[in-house]
Write a protein that holds these residues in place. Structure first.
Motif, PDB file in Angstrom:
ATOM      1  N   SER A  44       0.823  -1.212   0.000  1.00  0.00           N
ATOM      2  CA  SER A  44       0.000   0.000   0.000  1.00  0.00           C
ATOM      3  C   SER A  44       0.859   1.266   0.000  1.00  0.00           C
ATOM      4  N   LYS A  45       2.091   1.179   0.541  1.00  0.00           N
ATOM      5  CA  LYS A  45       2.996   2.329   0.548  1.00  0.00           C
ATOM      6  C   LYS A  45       3.729   2.481  -0.782  1.00  0.00           C
ATOM      7  N   ASP A  46       4.101   1.374  -1.391  1.00  0.00           N
ATOM      8  CA  ASP A  46       4.895   1.416  -2.618  1.00  0.00           C
ATOM      9  C   ASP A  46       4.312   0.437  -3.634  1.00  0.00           C
ATOM     10  N   LYS A  47       3.715   0.969  -4.673  1.00  0.00           N
ATOM     11  CA  LYS A  47       3.033   0.130  -5.666  1.00  0.00           C
ATOM     12  C   LYS A  47       3.998  -0.642  -6.574  1.00  0.00           C
ATOM     13  N   THR A  48       5.293  -0.316  -6.544  1.00  0.00           N
ATOM     14  CA  THR A  48       6.251  -1.005  -7.411  1.00  0.00           C
ATOM     15  C   THR A  48       6.708  -2.335  -6.812  1.00  0.00           C
ATOM     16  N   ILE A  49       6.388  -2.591  -5.560  1.00  0.00           N
ATOM     17  CA  ILE A  49       6.791  -3.835  -4.896  1.00  0.00           C
ATOM     18  C   ILE A  49       5.937  -4.980  -5.431  1.00  0.00           C
ATOM     19  N   SER A  50       6.602  -6.090  -5.697  1.00  0.00           N
ATOM     20  CA  SER A  50       5.875  -7.241  -6.250  1.00  0.00           C
ATOM     21  C   SER A  50       4.914  -7.822  -5.219  1.00  0.00           C
TER      22      SER A  50
END
Length: 77
Positions: A44-50
């Motif tokens: 939810s904080k970083d959308k680039t994380i798989s």
């Protein structure tokens, strides 16, 4: 149920301690819940994380984060 399963697998006559088994299962489920919750919060904080939800990968990320926090604390002292 465990006794029947062990006998069917040919593991002999089991002598499980029900409270110990219950504690173990509780801790495992709590650990899985915590790791998945951390992954959801991280996503939810970083959308680039798989969205890989393997337990090994999640545990590695938690260990990495703890190590980073320890290094920061050591550098600040």
């Amino acid at each position: 149920m465990i006794k029947d399963l062990k006998q069917r697998l040919g593991l002999g006559i089991p002598n499980p301690q029900p409270p110990a088994i219950q504690r173990h299962v509780t801790l495992v489920l709590l650990s899985y819940f915590t790791l998945i919750l951390l992954k959801i919060l991280q996503r939810s904080k970083d959308k680039t994380i798989s969205l890989t939800l393997s337990i090994g990968f999640l545990a590695l990320q938690v260990r990495k984060q703890i190590l980073i926090e320890r290094i920061i604390v050591k550098l600040n002292n």
